[in-house]
Design a protein around this motif. Structure first.
Motif, PDB file in Angstrom:
ATOM      1  N   GLY A 244     -16.995  10.602  11.251  1.00  0.00           N
ATOM      2  CA  GLY A 244     -16.155   9.254  11.228  1.00  0.00           C
ATOM      3  C   GLY A 244     -16.957   8.479  12.158  1.00  0.00           C
ATOM      4  N   ARG A 245     -15.875   7.219  12.388  1.00  0.00           N
ATOM      5  CA  ARG A 245     -16.534   6.230  13.180  1.00  0.00           C
ATOM      6  C   ARG A 245     -15.305   5.702  13.940  1.00  0.00           C
ATOM      7  NH1 ARG A 245     -20.478   2.078  13.016  1.00  0.00           N
ATOM      8  NH2 ARG A 245     -20.569   2.222  10.710  1.00  0.00           N
ATOM      9  N   HIS A 246     -15.921   5.771  15.577  1.00  0.00           N
ATOM     10  CA  HIS A 246     -14.809   5.503  16.577  1.00  0.00           C
ATOM     11  C   HIS A 246     -14.532   4.221  16.560  1.00  0.00           C
ATOM     12  CE1 HIS A 246     -14.430   9.458  18.151  1.00  0.00           C
ATOM     13  NE2 HIS A 246     -15.563   9.617  18.420  1.00  0.00           N
ATOM     14  N   ALA A 280     -11.853  -5.013  28.912  1.00  0.00           N
ATOM     15  CA  ALA A 280     -11.417  -3.476  28.726  1.00  0.00           C
ATOM     16  C   ALA A 280     -10.178  -3.506  27.610  1.00  0.00           C
ATOM     17  CB  ALA A 280     -10.848  -2.725  30.135  1.00  0.00           C
ATOM     18  N   GLU A 281     -10.004  -2.762  26.733  1.00  0.00           N
ATOM     19  CA  GLU A 281      -9.030  -2.822  25.596  1.00  0.00           C
ATOM     20  C   GLU A 281      -8.261  -1.343  25.370  1.00  0.00           C
ATOM     21  OE1 GLU A 281     -11.205  -6.006  22.796  1.00  0.00           O
ATOM     22  OE2 GLU A 281     -11.933  -3.816  22.727  1.00  0.00           O
ATOM     23  N   GLU A 282      -7.383  -1.406  25.017  1.00  0.00           N
ATOM     24  CA  GLU A 282      -6.673   0.040  24.978  1.00  0.00           C
ATOM     25  C   GLU A 282      -6.626   0.170  23.469  1.00  0.00           C
ATOM     26  OE1 GLU A 282      -3.295   1.679  26.959  1.00  0.00           O
ATOM     27  OE2 GLU A 282      -2.078   1.487  25.291  1.00  0.00           O
ATOM     28  N   ILE A 283      -7.441   0.971  22.984  1.00  0.00           N
ATOM     29  CA  ILE A 283      -7.349   1.453  21.567  1.00  0.00           C
ATOM     30  C   ILE A 283      -6.105   2.146  20.990  1.00  0.00           C
ATOM     31  CG2 ILE A 283      -9.706   1.353  20.992  1.00  0.00           C
ATOM     32  CD1 ILE A 283     -10.078   4.194  21.388  1.00  0.00           C
ATOM     33  N   THR A 284      -5.679   2.062  19.672  1.00  0.00           N
ATOM     34  CA  THR A 284      -4.302   2.908  19.577  1.00  0.00           C
ATOM     35  C   THR A 284      -4.718   4.060  18.306  1.00  0.00           C
ATOM     36  OG1 THR A 284      -4.138   1.084  17.863  1.00  0.00           O
ATOM     37  CG2 THR A 284      -2.835   0.732  19.872  1.00  0.00           C
ATOM     38  N   ALA A 285      -6.120   4.050  17.941  1.00  0.00           N
ATOM     39  CA  ALA A 285      -6.388   4.949  17.029  1.00  0.00           C
ATOM     40  C   ALA A 285      -8.139   5.513  17.535  1.00  0.00           C
ATOM     41  CB  ALA A 285      -6.367   4.770  15.573  1.00  0.00           C
ATOM     42  N   ASP A 286      -8.037   6.562  17.453  1.00  0.00           N
ATOM     43  CA  ASP A 286      -9.452   7.288  17.988  1.00  0.00           C
ATOM     44  C   ASP A 286     -10.687   6.759  16.978  1.00  0.00           C
ATOM     45  OD1 ASP A 286     -11.299   9.089  19.600  1.00  0.00           O
ATOM     46  OD2 ASP A 286     -11.346  10.018  17.601  1.00  0.00           O
ATOM     47  N   SER A 287     -10.204   6.329  15.478  1.00  0.00           N
ATOM     48  CA  SER A 287     -11.368   6.166  14.775  1.00  0.00           C
ATOM     49  C   SER A 287     -10.756   5.271  13.601  1.00  0.00           C
ATOM     50  CB  SER A 287     -11.883   7.465  13.927  1.00  0.00           C
ATOM     51  OG  SER A 287     -12.223   8.378  14.943  1.00  0.00           O
ATOM     52  N   TYR A 288     -11.716   4.445  12.827  1.00  0.00           N
ATOM     53  CA  TYR A 288     -11.360   3.764  11.715  1.00  0.00           C
ATOM     54  C   TYR A 288     -11.299   4.699  10.527  1.00  0.00           C
ATOM     55  CZ  TYR A 288     -12.609  -0.506  14.247  1.00  0.00           C
ATOM     56  OH  TYR A 288     -12.690  -1.675  15.309  1.00  0.00           O
ATOM     57  N   TRP A 289     -12.197   5.524  10.475  1.00  0.00           N
ATOM     58  CA  TRP A 289     -11.998   6.726   9.392  1.00  0.00           C
ATOM     59  C   TRP A 289     -12.528   7.805   9.892  1.00  0.00           C
ATOM     60  CZ3 TRP A 289     -16.610   8.456   8.082  1.00  0.00           C
ATOM     61  CH2 TRP A 289     -17.836   7.343   8.127  1.00  0.00           C
ATOM     62  N   GLY A 290     -12.146   8.990   9.100  1.00  0.00           N
ATOM     63  CA  GLY A 290     -12.827  10.355   9.540  1.00  0.00           C
ATOM     64  C   GLY A 290     -12.431  10.811  10.789  1.00  0.00           C
ATOM     65  N   HIS A 291     -13.364  11.624  11.634  1.00  0.00           N
ATOM     66  CA  HIS A 291     -13.032  12.698  12.602  1.00  0.00           C
ATOM     67  C   HIS A 291     -11.760  13.234  12.439  1.00  0.00           C
ATOM     68  CE1 HIS A 291     -15.848   9.589  15.169  1.00  0.00           C
ATOM     69  NE2 HIS A 291     -16.489  10.786  14.879  1.00  0.00           N
ATOM     70  N   ASP A 292     -11.892  14.009  11.325  1.00  0.00           N
ATOM     71  CA  ASP A 292     -10.515  15.144  11.341  1.00  0.00           C
ATOM     72  C   ASP A 292     -10.732  16.351  12.166  1.00  0.00           C
ATOM     73  OD1 ASP A 292      -8.598  16.847  10.356  1.00  0.00           O
ATOM     74  OD2 ASP A 292      -9.435  17.029   8.047  1.00  0.00           O
ATOM     75  N   TRP A 293      -9.655  16.484  13.063  1.00  0.00           N
ATOM     76  CA  TRP A 293      -9.855  17.278  14.166  1.00  0.00           C
ATOM     77  C   TRP A 293      -9.051  18.769  13.431  1.00  0.00           C
ATOM     78  CZ3 TRP A 293     -12.819  17.099  18.230  1.00  0.00           C
ATOM     79  CH2 TRP A 293     -13.445  16.065  18.714  1.00  0.00           C
ATOM     80  N   SER A 294      -8.507  18.693  12.294  1.00  0.00           N
ATOM     81  CA  SER A 294      -7.502  19.721  11.974  1.00  0.00           C
ATOM     82  C   SER A 294      -8.033  21.103  11.959  1.00  0.00           C
ATOM     83  CB  SER A 294      -6.835  19.409  10.639  1.00  0.00           C
ATOM     84  OG  SER A 294      -7.804  19.447   9.438  1.00  0.00           O
ATOM     85  N   GLY A 295      -9.305  21.462  11.781  1.00  0.00           N
ATOM     86  CA  GLY A 295      -9.862  22.522  11.704  1.00  0.00           C
ATOM     87  C   GLY A 295     -10.653  22.819  13.109  1.00  0.00           C
ATOM     88  N   SER A 296     -10.119  22.293  14.217  1.00  0.00           N
ATOM     89  CA  SER A 296     -10.963  22.426  15.566  1.00  0.00           C
ATOM     90  C   SER A 296      -9.831  23.420  16.144  1.00  0.00           C
ATOM     91  CB  SER A 296     -11.011  21.122  16.217  1.00  0.00           C
ATOM     92  OG  SER A 296     -11.465  21.638  17.624  1.00  0.00           O
ATOM     93  N   GLU A 297     -10.892  24.386  16.808  1.00  0.00           N
ATOM     94  CA  GLU A 297     -10.056  25.378  17.691  1.00  0.00           C
ATOM     95  C   GLU A 297      -9.822  24.527  19.135  1.00  0.00           C
ATOM     96  OE1 GLU A 297     -12.786  28.465  18.202  1.00  0.00           O
ATOM     97  OE2 GLU A 297     -12.866  28.996  16.248  1.00  0.00           O
ATOM     98  N   PRO A 298      -8.933  25.182  19.975  1.00  0.00           N
ATOM     99  CA  PRO A 298      -8.591  24.339  21.407  1.00  0.00           C
ATOM    100  C   PRO A 298      -9.767  24.582  22.246  1.00  0.00           C
ATOM    101  CG  PRO A 298      -6.746  25.934  20.732  1.00  0.00           C
ATOM    102  CD  PRO A 298      -7.820  26.198  19.934  1.00  0.00           C
ATOM    103  N   LEU A 299     -10.052  23.278  22.726  1.00  0.00           N
ATOM    104  CA  LEU A 299     -11.224  23.195  23.937  1.00  0.00           C
ATOM    105  C   LEU A 299     -10.894  24.099  25.009  1.00  0.00           C
ATOM    106  CD1 LEU A 299     -11.747  19.315  23.656  1.00  0.00           C
ATOM    107  CD2 LEU A 299     -13.562  20.917  22.990  1.00  0.00           C
TER     108      LEU A 299
END
Length: 303
Positions: A244-246, A280-299
Protein backbone atom coordinates in the motif's frame (compact mmCIF):
# COMPACT_ATOMS: atom_id res chain seq x y z
CA UNK A 1 17.28 22.16 15.83
CA UNK A 2 18.52 18.74 16.81
CA UNK A 3 22.12 17.55 16.67
CA UNK A 4 20.89 14.08 15.74
CA UNK A 5 21.39 13.39 12.04
CA UNK A 6 19.62 10.07 11.56
CA UNK A 7 18.90 6.53 12.68
CA UNK A 8 22.32 4.92 12.74
CA UNK A 9 21.66 1.34 13.76
CA UNK A 10 19.33 -1.02 15.57
CA UNK A 11 20.63 -3.80 17.80
CA UNK A 12 18.24 -6.58 18.74
CA UNK A 13 18.29 -9.94 20.49
CA UNK A 14 16.45 -13.02 19.26
CA UNK A 15 15.92 -16.65 20.07
CA UNK A 16 16.09 -17.54 16.37
CA UNK A 17 19.05 -16.04 14.49
CA UNK A 18 18.74 -18.51 11.55
CA UNK A 19 15.13 -17.44 10.90
CA UNK A 20 16.17 -13.79 11.07
CA UNK A 21 18.85 -14.56 8.45
CA UNK A 22 16.19 -16.02 6.18
CA UNK A 23 14.05 -12.91 6.70
CA UNK A 24 16.58 -10.14 6.15
CA UNK A 25 19.14 -11.80 3.86
CA UNK A 26 17.16 -14.32 1.79
CA UNK A 27 13.94 -12.31 1.88
CA UNK A 28 14.70 -8.59 2.07
CA UNK A 29 18.11 -8.85 0.43
CA UNK A 30 20.43 -7.30 3.00
CA UNK A 31 24.10 -8.26 2.87
CA UNK A 32 25.89 -10.02 5.70
CA UNK A 33 28.58 -7.91 7.34
CA UNK A 34 30.93 -8.59 10.21
CA UNK A 35 31.08 -7.87 13.92
CA UNK A 36 32.55 -8.93 17.27
CA UNK A 37 30.01 -11.65 18.16
CA UNK A 38 30.83 -14.77 16.14
CA UNK A 39 27.29 -16.11 16.44
CA UNK A 40 25.68 -12.74 15.72
CA UNK A 41 24.18 -11.55 12.45
CA UNK A 42 25.48 -8.21 11.16
CA UNK A 43 23.56 -6.71 8.25
CA UNK A 44 24.99 -4.28 5.70
CA UNK A 45 22.94 -2.07 3.40
CA UNK A 46 25.61 0.55 2.64
CA UNK A 47 29.23 1.40 3.50
CA UNK A 48 28.65 1.00 7.23
CA UNK A 49 30.00 -2.24 8.66
CA UNK A 50 26.55 -3.05 10.01
CA UNK A 51 23.23 -1.24 10.35
CA UNK A 52 21.04 -3.99 11.81
CA UNK A 53 22.64 -6.23 14.43
CA UNK A 54 20.88 -9.45 15.42
CA UNK A 55 22.32 -11.22 18.46
CA UNK A 56 21.32 -14.56 20.00
CA UNK A 57 19.63 -14.64 23.40
CA UNK A 58 16.96 -16.22 25.57
CA UNK A 59 14.30 -13.64 24.64
CA UNK A 60 13.32 -11.51 21.67
CA UNK A 61 13.81 -7.81 22.38
CA UNK A 62 15.26 -4.53 21.16
CA UNK A 63 18.62 -3.97 22.84
CA UNK A 64 19.37 -0.43 21.66
CA UNK A 65 18.38 2.20 19.11
CA UNK A 66 21.46 4.03 17.82
CA UNK A 67 21.23 7.69 16.73
CA UNK A 68 24.06 9.42 14.89
CA UNK A 69 25.49 12.91 15.42
CA UNK A 70 28.09 14.82 13.41
CA UNK A 71 31.08 14.89 15.77
CA UNK A 72 32.33 14.95 19.36
CA UNK A 73 31.03 18.48 19.90
CA UNK A 74 27.50 17.49 18.91
CA UNK A 75 27.74 14.41 21.12
CA UNK A 76 28.72 16.59 24.07
CA UNK A 77 25.76 18.90 23.46
CA UNK A 78 23.39 15.93 23.42
CA UNK A 79 24.92 14.62 26.63
CA UNK A 80 24.50 17.97 28.37
CA UNK A 81 20.87 18.29 27.28
CA UNK A 82 19.99 14.79 28.47
CA UNK A 83 21.75 15.26 31.82
CA UNK A 84 20.04 18.64 32.24
CA UNK A 85 16.68 16.86 31.91
CA UNK A 86 17.58 14.66 34.87
CA UNK A 87 18.37 11.48 32.94
CA UNK A 88 21.57 9.61 33.76
CA UNK A 89 23.97 9.30 30.83
CA UNK A 90 26.54 6.51 30.54
CA UNK A 91 29.71 7.43 28.65
CA UNK A 92 30.87 4.21 27.09
CA UNK A 93 34.50 3.18 27.16
CA UNK A 94 36.67 3.01 24.06
CA UNK A 95 36.26 -0.77 24.05
CA UNK A 96 32.47 -0.53 24.42
CA UNK A 97 32.33 2.06 21.63
CA UNK A 98 34.50 -0.08 19.38
CA UNK A 99 32.06 -2.96 19.99
CA UNK A 100 29.39 -0.68 18.48
CA UNK A 101 31.60 0.30 15.52
CA UNK A 102 31.83 3.94 16.58
CA UNK A 103 34.50 6.29 17.90
CA UNK A 104 32.47 7.40 20.92
CA UNK A 105 29.06 6.45 22.29
CA UNK A 106 26.83 7.67 25.09
CA UNK A 107 23.83 5.70 26.32
CA UNK A 108 20.71 6.35 28.39
CA UNK A 109 17.12 5.17 28.79
CA UNK A 110 14.18 7.12 27.40
CA UNK A 111 11.05 7.55 29.59
CA UNK A 112 9.68 4.22 28.32
CA UNK A 113 12.83 2.30 29.19
CA UNK A 114 14.09 2.00 25.61
CA UNK A 115 17.89 1.99 25.53
CA UNK A 116 19.14 4.89 23.43
CA UNK A 117 22.71 5.10 22.14
CA UNK A 118 24.03 8.28 20.53
CA UNK A 119 27.33 8.11 18.66
CA UNK A 120 29.72 9.73 16.23
CA UNK A 121 32.50 8.37 14.04
CA UNK A 122 30.90 5.22 12.58
CA UNK A 123 33.37 2.64 11.28
CA UNK A 124 33.12 2.11 7.53
CA UNK A 125 33.62 -0.98 5.39
CA UNK A 126 34.90 0.16 2.00
CA UNK A 127 34.38 -3.17 0.28
CA UNK A 128 31.46 -3.28 -2.19
CA UNK A 129 28.05 -4.02 -0.69
CA UNK A 130 27.01 -7.18 -2.50
CA UNK A 131 23.34 -7.71 -1.73
CA UNK A 132 22.05 -11.19 -2.62
CA UNK A 133 19.29 -9.91 -4.93
CA UNK A 134 20.88 -6.73 -6.24
CA UNK A 135 18.82 -4.31 -4.16
CA UNK A 136 20.01 -0.77 -3.42
CA UNK A 137 18.99 0.62 -0.04
CA UNK A 138 18.18 4.29 0.57
CA UNK A 139 20.31 5.51 3.49
CA UNK A 140 22.96 8.26 3.33
CA UNK A 141 21.72 11.55 4.75
CA UNK A 142 18.38 9.91 5.56
CA UNK A 143 19.88 7.31 7.89
CA UNK A 144 18.95 3.65 8.12
CA UNK A 145 15.18 4.21 8.03
CA UNK A 146 12.70 4.67 10.86
CA UNK A 147 11.61 2.93 14.03
CA UNK A 148 8.22 2.95 15.72
CA UNK A 149 8.40 2.47 19.47
CA UNK A 150 5.59 1.52 21.86
CA UNK A 151 5.24 3.53 25.07
CA UNK A 152 2.85 3.60 28.05
CA UNK A 153 4.43 6.94 29.07
CA UNK A 154 3.47 8.70 25.88
CA UNK A 155 3.54 12.38 26.88
CA UNK A 156 6.79 11.99 28.80
CA UNK A 157 8.43 10.18 25.89
CA UNK A 158 7.19 12.67 23.30
CA UNK A 159 8.42 15.59 25.39
CA UNK A 160 11.78 13.90 25.85
CA UNK A 161 12.38 13.28 22.16
CA UNK A 162 11.17 16.72 21.01
CA UNK A 163 12.24 19.08 23.81
CA UNK A 164 15.38 17.30 25.03
CA UNK A 165 16.72 15.53 21.92
CA UNK A 166 15.26 18.05 19.47
CA UNK A 167 13.32 15.77 17.12
CA UNK A 168 10.99 17.76 14.86
CA UNK A 169 7.24 16.99 14.94
CA UNK A 170 6.15 15.60 11.60
CA UNK A 171 2.45 15.10 12.19
CA UNK A 172 0.21 12.51 13.79
CA UNK A 173 -2.72 10.17 13.34
CA UNK A 174 -5.56 9.98 15.86
CA UNK A 175 -6.39 6.56 17.26
CA UNK A 176 -10.04 5.64 17.59
CA UNK A 177 -13.11 7.71 16.64
CA UNK A 178 -12.86 11.51 16.77
CA UNK A 179 -15.84 11.71 19.14
CA UNK A 180 -14.47 9.20 21.64
CA UNK A 181 -14.64 10.48 25.24
CA UNK A 182 -11.49 11.62 27.00
CA UNK A 183 -8.22 13.01 25.65
CA UNK A 184 -7.32 12.09 22.09
CA UNK A 185 -4.73 9.35 21.63
CA UNK A 186 -2.33 9.77 18.72
CA UNK A 187 0.64 8.14 17.06
CA UNK A 188 3.15 10.96 16.59
CA UNK A 189 5.85 11.06 13.91
CA UNK A 190 9.19 12.86 14.29
CA UNK A 191 12.03 13.64 11.92
CA UNK A 192 15.67 14.69 12.07
CA UNK A 193 16.49 14.90 8.34
CA UNK A 194 14.65 14.86 5.01
CA UNK A 195 13.12 11.46 5.69
CA UNK A 196 9.55 12.18 6.74
CA UNK A 197 10.01 10.42 10.05
CA UNK A 198 12.93 8.61 11.62
CA UNK A 199 10.94 7.91 14.78
CA UNK A 200 7.31 7.43 15.73
CA UNK A 201 5.81 6.87 19.17
CA UNK A 202 2.71 4.75 19.63
CA UNK A 203 0.64 4.55 22.84
CA UNK A 204 0.89 1.02 24.20
CA UNK A 205 -0.20 -0.77 27.39
CA UNK A 206 3.40 -1.66 28.23
CA UNK A 207 6.90 -1.14 26.90
CA UNK A 208 8.37 -4.50 27.79
CA UNK A 209 9.96 -6.91 25.38
CA UNK A 210 10.33 -6.64 22.46
CA UNK A 211 10.00 -2.85 22.84
CA UNK A 212 9.41 -2.37 19.13
CA UNK A 213 6.44 -1.91 16.78
CA UNK A 214 8.41 -1.90 13.55
CA UNK A 215 11.61 -1.00 11.71
CA UNK A 216 11.33 0.48 8.21
CA UNK A 217 14.02 0.16 5.56
CA UNK A 218 13.73 1.63 2.06
CA UNK A 219 14.99 0.53 -1.35
CA UNK A 220 15.21 2.47 -4.59
CA UNK A 221 12.71 0.64 -6.82
CA UNK A 222 9.19 -0.73 -6.64
CA UNK A 223 10.39 -3.91 -8.35
CA UNK A 224 12.76 -4.58 -5.41
CA UNK A 225 9.82 -4.27 -3.02
CA UNK A 226 7.59 -6.57 -5.05
CA UNK A 227 10.31 -9.17 -5.52
CA UNK A 228 10.99 -9.21 -1.77
CA UNK A 229 7.29 -9.69 -1.13
CA UNK A 230 7.29 -12.71 -3.45
CA UNK A 231 10.38 -14.22 -1.82
CA UNK A 232 9.02 -13.85 1.71
CA UNK A 233 5.83 -15.62 0.73
CA UNK A 234 7.82 -18.56 -0.60
CA UNK A 235 9.89 -18.59 2.61
CA UNK A 236 6.73 -18.93 4.68
CA UNK A 237 6.79 -15.58 6.47
CA UNK A 238 3.54 -14.01 7.66
CA UNK A 239 2.71 -10.83 5.73
CA UNK A 240 1.21 -8.49 8.32
CA UNK A 241 0.06 -5.91 5.77
CA UNK A 242 -0.40 -6.04 2.04
CA UNK A 243 1.30 -3.58 -0.29
CA UNK A 244 0.00 0.00 0.00
CA UNK A 245 0.94 3.68 -0.07
CA UNK A 246 1.00 5.67 3.17
CA UNK A 247 -0.55 9.12 3.33
CA UNK A 248 2.07 10.86 5.44
CA UNK A 249 5.43 9.80 3.96
CA UNK A 250 4.02 8.51 0.60
CA UNK A 251 5.95 5.26 1.09
CA UNK A 252 4.82 2.28 -1.00
CA UNK A 253 5.46 -0.66 1.31
CA UNK A 254 4.38 -3.88 2.94
CA UNK A 255 4.93 -5.26 6.45
CA UNK A 256 6.27 -8.67 7.39
CA UNK A 257 6.21 -10.27 10.83
CA UNK A 258 9.65 -10.85 12.31
CA UNK A 259 10.55 -13.47 14.93
CA UNK A 260 9.68 -11.94 18.29
CA UNK A 261 6.32 -10.44 17.41
CA UNK A 262 7.08 -7.14 15.68
CA UNK A 263 7.21 -6.06 12.05
CA UNK A 264 9.64 -4.97 9.38
CA UNK A 265 8.29 -2.44 6.88
CA UNK A 266 9.93 -2.61 3.46
CA UNK A 267 9.20 0.20 1.02
CA UNK A 268 10.15 2.66 -1.68
CA UNK A 269 9.34 6.17 -2.97
CA UNK A 270 9.36 7.82 0.46
CA UNK A 271 8.90 11.60 0.29
CA UNK A 272 11.61 14.13 1.16
CA UNK A 273 10.61 16.88 3.59
CA UNK A 274 11.54 20.48 2.82
CA UNK A 275 11.59 22.25 6.19
CA UNK A 276 11.26 25.69 4.56
CA UNK A 277 7.55 25.13 4.10
CA UNK A 278 6.64 21.90 5.92
CA UNK A 279 3.98 22.01 8.64
CA UNK A 280 3.02 19.11 10.89
CA UNK A 281 -0.29 17.62 9.80
CA UNK A 282 -2.79 15.14 11.24
CA UNK A 283 -3.64 12.42 8.77
CA UNK A 284 -7.06 10.77 8.96
CA UNK A 285 -6.20 7.60 7.04
CA UNK A 286 -3.07 5.51 7.24
CA UNK A 287 -2.93 4.85 3.50
CA UNK A 288 -4.24 6.06 0.16
CA UNK A 289 -4.68 2.44 -0.89
CA UNK A 290 -3.68 -1.03 0.23
CA UNK A 291 -2.07 -1.85 3.58
CA UNK A 292 -4.75 -4.38 4.47
CA UNK A 293 -4.04 -5.55 8.02
CA UNK A 294 -6.95 -7.97 8.30
CA UNK A 295 -4.70 -11.03 8.26
CA UNK A 296 -2.22 -9.72 10.82
CA UNK A 297 -1.66 -11.31 14.20
CA UNK A 298 -1.50 -8.97 17.23
CA UNK A 299 1.86 -7.31 17.78
CA UNK A 300 3.74 -8.36 20.91
CA UNK A 301 3.74 -4.75 22.16
CA UNK A 302 -0.08 -4.75 22.30
CA UNK A 303 -0.80 -8.28 23.43
Amino acid sequence: MTDIRGLGYLRIQTKDVPRWRELVVDGLGMAEGSGPELDGLYLRVDERRSRLIVLPGDTDKALAVGWEVRDQFALQRVREQVEKSGVTVDVLSEEESRYRDAEQVIAFDDPSGTRVEVFFGPVLDHSPVVTPHGGCFVTGAQGLGHVVLPTPAFEEAYTFYTEVLGFLPRGAIRLGPADAPGPARRVRFMGVNQRHHSLALCPAPHSGEPGMVHLMTEVDTLDAVGQALDRLGKLGFSISSTLGRHTNDRMVSFYVRAPGGWDLEFGTEGMLVDETHYTAEEITADSYWGHDWSGSEPLAAFS
